[in-house]
Motif scaffolding. Structure first.
Motif, mmCIF file in Angstrom:
data_model
loop_
_atom_site.group_PDB
_atom_site.id
_atom_site.type_symbol
_atom_site.label_atom_id
_atom_site.label_comp_id
_atom_site.label_asym_id
_atom_site.label_seq_id
_atom_site.Cartn_x
_atom_site.Cartn_y
_atom_site.Cartn_z
ATOM 1 N N ILE A 27 -8.767 -4.766 17.466
ATOM 2 C CA ILE A 27 -8.180 -3.849 16.485
ATOM 3 C C ILE A 27 -7.124 -4.617 15.701
ATOM 4 C CG2 ILE A 27 -6.870 -1.725 16.126
ATOM 5 C CD1 ILE A 27 -7.992 -0.696 18.761
ATOM 6 N N TYR A 28 -7.217 -4.576 14.398
ATOM 7 C CA TYR A 28 -6.249 -5.266 13.535
ATOM 8 C C TYR A 28 -5.317 -4.229 12.919
ATOM 9 C CZ TYR A 28 -4.355 -8.670 10.242
ATOM 10 O OH TYR A 28 -3.520 -9.497 9.540
ATOM 11 N N VAL A 29 -4.012 -4.439 13.062
ATOM 12 C CA VAL A 29 -3.007 -3.489 12.573
ATOM 13 C C VAL A 29 -2.150 -4.161 11.510
ATOM 14 C CG1 VAL A 29 -1.024 -2.048 13.176
ATOM 15 C CG2 VAL A 29 -2.929 -2.284 14.783
ATOM 16 N N LEU A 30 -2.037 -3.506 10.345
ATOM 17 C CA LEU A 30 -1.117 -3.973 9.310
ATOM 18 C C LEU A 30 -0.296 -2.786 8.831
ATOM 19 C CD1 LEU A 30 -2.202 -3.096 6.170
ATOM 20 C CD2 LEU A 30 -4.023 -4.647 6.855
ATOM 21 N N SER A 31 0.859 -3.057 8.259
ATOM 22 C CA SER A 31 1.776 -1.977 7.889
ATOM 23 C C SER A 31 2.006 -1.919 6.381
ATOM 24 C CB SER A 31 3.122 -2.147 8.599
ATOM 25 O OG SER A 31 3.776 -3.331 8.172
ATOM 26 N N ILE A 32 2.203 -0.700 5.882
ATOM 27 C CA ILE A 32 2.656 -0.465 4.511
ATOM 28 C C ILE A 32 3.868 0.448 4.622
ATOM 29 C CG2 ILE A 32 2.096 0.488 2.248
ATOM 30 C CD1 ILE A 32 -0.819 -0.116 2.748
ATOM 31 N N LYS A 33 5.036 -0.169 4.676
ATOM 32 C CA LYS A 33 6.264 0.589 4.889
ATOM 33 C C LYS A 33 7.290 0.335 3.792
ATOM 34 C CE LYS A 33 5.762 0.620 9.929
ATOM 35 N NZ LYS A 33 6.385 0.282 11.238
ATOM 36 N N PRO A 39 3.394 -7.409 -4.068
ATOM 37 C CA PRO A 39 3.508 -8.039 -2.745
ATOM 38 C C PRO A 39 2.745 -7.284 -1.659
ATOM 39 C CG PRO A 39 5.637 -8.025 -3.836
ATOM 40 C CD PRO A 39 4.730 -7.177 -4.669
ATOM 41 N N VAL A 40 2.715 -5.957 -1.734
ATOM 42 C CA VAL A 40 1.979 -5.169 -0.742
ATOM 43 C C VAL A 40 0.481 -5.353 -0.931
ATOM 44 C CG1 VAL A 40 1.543 -2.848 0.150
ATOM 45 C CG2 VAL A 40 3.849 -3.486 -0.572
ATOM 46 N N ARG A 41 0.038 -5.357 -2.202
ATOM 47 C CA ARG A 41 -1.373 -5.609 -2.466
ATOM 48 C C ARG A 41 -1.800 -6.940 -1.873
ATOM 49 N NH1 ARG A 41 -4.153 -8.928 -4.974
ATOM 50 N NH2 ARG A 41 -2.293 -9.919 -5.789
ATOM 51 N N ARG A 42 -0.958 -7.951 -2.045
ATOM 52 C CA ARG A 42 -1.271 -9.265 -1.512
ATOM 53 C C ARG A 42 -1.322 -9.235 0.012
ATOM 54 N NH1 ARG A 42 0.983 -13.855 0.578
ATOM 55 N NH2 ARG A 42 0.021 -15.794 -0.144
ATOM 56 N N LYS A 43 -0.367 -8.545 0.627
ATOM 57 C CA LYS A 43 -0.331 -8.462 2.088
ATOM 58 C C LYS A 43 -1.578 -7.774 2.636
ATOM 59 C CE LYS A 43 2.494 -5.516 4.036
ATOM 60 N NZ LYS A 43 3.729 -4.898 4.587
ATOM 61 N N VAL A 44 -1.990 -6.686 1.991
ATOM 62 C CA VAL A 44 -3.183 -5.964 2.441
ATOM 63 C C VAL A 44 -4.426 -6.825 2.288
ATOM 64 C CG1 VAL A 44 -4.678 -3.990 1.961
ATOM 65 C CG2 VAL A 44 -2.198 -3.688 2.006
ATOM 66 N N GLN A 45 -4.544 -7.511 1.154
ATOM 67 C CA GLN A 45 -5.708 -8.373 0.931
ATOM 68 C C GLN A 45 -5.798 -9.459 1.993
ATOM 69 O OE1 GLN A 45 -5.712 -10.625 -2.779
ATOM 70 N NE2 GLN A 45 -7.925 -10.517 -2.872
ATOM 71 N N MET A 63 1.291 3.488 8.001
ATOM 72 C CA MET A 63 1.768 3.908 6.681
ATOM 73 C C MET A 63 3.064 4.705 6.759
ATOM 74 S SD MET A 63 1.064 4.429 3.292
ATOM 75 C CE MET A 63 -0.706 4.225 3.090
ATOM 76 N N ASN A 64 4.033 4.321 5.925
ATOM 77 C CA ASN A 64 5.254 5.118 5.728
ATOM 78 C C ASN A 64 5.863 4.704 4.397
ATOM 79 O OD1 ASN A 64 7.459 6.770 5.930
ATOM 80 N ND2 ASN A 64 8.475 5.603 7.556
ATOM 81 N N THR A 65 5.434 5.374 3.323
ATOM 82 C CA THR A 65 5.891 4.984 1.989
ATOM 83 C C THR A 65 5.999 6.196 1.084
ATOM 84 O OG1 THR A 65 5.392 3.588 0.065
ATOM 85 C CG2 THR A 65 3.525 4.533 1.220
ATOM 86 N N TYR A 66 6.908 6.090 0.116
ATOM 87 C CA TYR A 66 7.050 7.137 -0.888
ATOM 88 C C TYR A 66 6.212 6.842 -2.132
ATOM 89 C CZ TYR A 66 10.922 9.064 1.802
ATOM 90 O OH TYR A 66 11.685 9.629 2.791
ATOM 91 N N GLY A 67 5.466 5.746 -2.129
ATOM 92 C CA GLY A 67 4.596 5.431 -3.255
ATOM 93 C C GLY A 67 4.988 4.140 -3.924
ATOM 94 N N GLY A 68 4.618 4.012 -5.202
ATOM 95 C CA GLY A 68 4.917 2.783 -5.937
ATOM 96 C C GLY A 68 4.036 2.661 -7.165
ATOM 97 N N MET A 69 3.624 1.437 -7.466
ATOM 98 C CA MET A 69 2.895 1.142 -8.688
ATOM 99 C C MET A 69 1.425 1.533 -8.568
ATOM 100 S SD MET A 69 4.626 -2.594 -9.454
ATOM 101 C CE MET A 69 3.643 -2.836 -10.946
ATOM 102 N N ILE A 76 -5.434 -1.795 -3.775
ATOM 103 C CA ILE A 76 -5.508 -1.598 -2.321
ATOM 104 C C ILE A 76 -6.608 -0.608 -1.984
ATOM 105 C CG2 ILE A 76 -4.246 -0.760 -0.307
ATOM 106 C CD1 ILE A 76 -1.669 -1.751 -1.687
ATOM 107 N N ARG A 77 -6.713 0.464 -2.765
ATOM 108 C CA ARG A 77 -7.777 1.458 -2.573
ATOM 109 C C ARG A 77 -9.144 0.791 -2.646
ATOM 110 N NH1 ARG A 77 -10.900 5.296 -6.414
ATOM 111 N NH2 ARG A 77 -10.679 3.524 -7.834
ATOM 112 N N THR A 78 -9.331 -0.101 -3.622
ATOM 113 C CA THR A 78 -10.607 -0.786 -3.777
ATOM 114 C C THR A 78 -10.904 -1.680 -2.576
ATOM 115 O OG1 THR A 78 -10.351 -0.769 -6.183
ATOM 116 C CG2 THR A 78 -11.918 -2.338 -5.271
ATOM 117 N N ILE A 79 -9.889 -2.360 -2.070
ATOM 118 C CA ILE A 79 -10.061 -3.214 -0.886
ATOM 119 C C ILE A 79 -10.546 -2.387 0.297
ATOM 120 C CG2 ILE A 79 -8.834 -4.619 0.813
ATOM 121 C CD1 ILE A 79 -6.988 -5.535 -1.479
ATOM 122 N N ILE A 80 -9.966 -1.200 0.470
ATOM 123 C CA ILE A 80 -10.329 -0.336 1.594
ATOM 124 C C ILE A 80 -11.746 0.211 1.416
ATOM 125 C CG2 ILE A 80 -9.783 1.822 2.787
ATOM 126 C CD1 ILE A 80 -6.839 1.312 2.072
#
Length: 448
Positions: A27-33, A39-45, A63-69, A76-80
């Motif tokens: 199981i691979y775990v990554l965070s979006i906080k 920078p987040v797009r790069r981290k997710v990729q 996930m724990n975010t209020y949003g962004g760009m 990120i949606r496309t990557i998923i």
């Protein structure tokens, strides 16, 4: 394991979500906080690439975010959506705005008690909703993402548009935001959990190896440099360095600072695939054209204007995520944001550089320490930096030995001197008169 079988049936029944993994070894775990940005797009990729290399059977996003760009969230949606590995998300309190879009793209959504998902209206930096063309594009993305995962598209777009009325869920006066229980009731959450560990144990994956994403130091540096705020600062240094260099002869610290800033600006963008060869080439050509206009061609005309336009174009396009610009609200929004960042940074750099050149180095400034003298050698006390010969040249006439733009050389009584045009430009061969001598520099103007 009965729960797992039931969930497997629920996930595959509509044929749109990835099958429930029966055997999970890794199981691979990554965070979006943080705020969703490049920078987040790069981290997710990078995280998804590493998960693929490890042969992970499941990816879980914390996930724990209020949003962004919006453009970063769309990437990120496309990557998923294109991932071959099932993707789950654990919402640890907040998945607002762009975070909601990313969560809905996942195959399964789990939420902590008291968590929220929704409120995806597109707003500007002040929090004011943008025009409807932007909302329309966001509604479309929310609908298509929900449809791709077998969720109600009408509910998804109600998270964007307060005009949408869904009886029993939301009226037409508010933007939809679900609590954990509401999300579970309406198919936007597969389960409630306190942690990722609880999710893993609930579905019998205790024996699986859990790999948590750990970014390398260089990844953190690149992520820092591609932050829009940092990019703006680097543009300030580039434009400011060019401005200061044009005020002094030769190459010195300002040009070195501008070169270093340009490398730091373009290198991470190039490595991330944002800045293409031709975009960097446009910037370099722009610099060359401005230099030619200033040092080789009298006046300031089409060459200089074209150079400035190319500089701005190169800096702007390097910030945009795609080489092909779609005529959509999302593509135009990303392009306009990049252009706005460059223009504001360039304007600030020019105004700031002009102020600094007039103020900082012409008087002691205690806040800058040893960059300026702490004492004043007053002329009334007998101090003087003026050579009597140069000071006595005020009023003398001569000719411009080179173009003064504004610095150059003049010939006075068969002697050549460094001089600066008091205003505007002076063409080679024009008659000049010395108007003053200060800071070890002759100032001249055209003689009438």
């Amino acid at each position: 394991m009965l729960v797992a079988v039931l969930l497997s049936t629920a996930l595959t029944g509509n044929g749109v979500r990835k099958p429930f993994p029966e055997k999970v070894k890794t199981i691979y775990v990554l965070s979006i906080k943080e705020e969703i940005a490049p920078p987040v797009r790069r981290k997710v990729q990078k995280g998804f690439e590493e998960a693929g290399q490890l042969g992970a059977d499941l990816i879980i996003i914390h996930m724990n975010t209020y949003g962004g760009m919006l453009d970063a969230a769309d990437s990120i949606r496309t990557i998923i959506l294109t991932s071959k590995i099932p993707v789950w998300v654990f919402i640890d309190n907040n998945a607002a705005s762009a975070g909601a879009l990313i969560s809905i793209a996942c195959d399964s959504i789990f939420m902590r008690p008291g968590a929220n998902i929704g409120a995806a209206t597109v707003v500007d930096q002040s929090g004011k909703p943008l025009p409807d063309k932007y909302q329309s594009y966001m509604r479309s993305m929310m609908r298509s993402t929900a449809e791709a995962k077998g969720r109600d598209p009408q509910i998804a777009q109600a998270m964007v548009d307060p005009r949408i009325d869904i009886p029993g869920i939301v009226d037409s006066t508010m933007v939809l935001t679900f609590t954990t229980s509401e999300a579970m009731k309406n198919g936007f959450c597969e389960g409630e959990a306190e942690s990722i560990t609880e999710i893993v144990q609930r579905y019998g994956f205790q024996e699986a190896t859990v790999v948590v994403q750990k970014l390398k130091a260089m990844d953190n540096v690149i992520g820092f440099l591609i932050n829009p705020f940092v990019s703006g600062i680097l543009i300030l240094i580039i434009i400011g360095g060019i401005y200061f260099e044009l005020q002094t002869p030769g190459l010195g610290f300002p040009s070195a600072a501008a070169i270093v800033a340009a490398v730091l600006y373009f290198a991470p963008l190039y490595l991330e695939g944002l800045a293409a060869h031709w975009e960097i080439l446009i910037f370099i050509i722009g610099i060359i054209l401005v230099a030619v206009e200033l040092f080789a061609i009298p006046g300031f005309g089409i060459t200089g204007i074209a150079g400035i336009a190319l500089i701005v174009t190169g800096l702007t396009l390097s910030l945009v995520d795609s080489m092909v610009f779609e005529l959509s609200a999302g593509g135009l929004s990303a392009l306009m944001k990049a252009f706005f960042t460059v223009i504001v940074a360039a304007f600030t750099a020019l105004v700031g550089s002009f102020y600094i050149s007039k103020r900082i180095f012409s008087r002691p400034v205690p806040i800058l320490g040893h960059l300026a003298l702490d004492t004043v050698q007053d002329k009334d006390e007998g101090y003087s930096t003026a050579d009597s010969h140069y000071a006595g040249m005020v009023g003398r006439r001569g000719t411009a030995f080179t173009i003064l733009k504004p610095s150059g050389k003049v010939m006075i009584e068969n002697e050549i001197y460094e001089a600066t045009a008091a205003s505007g430009y002076i063409e080679k061969g024009e008659t000049v008169v010395v108007v003053r001598y200060e800071t070890a520099q002759l100032f001249v103007k055209k003689s009438t």
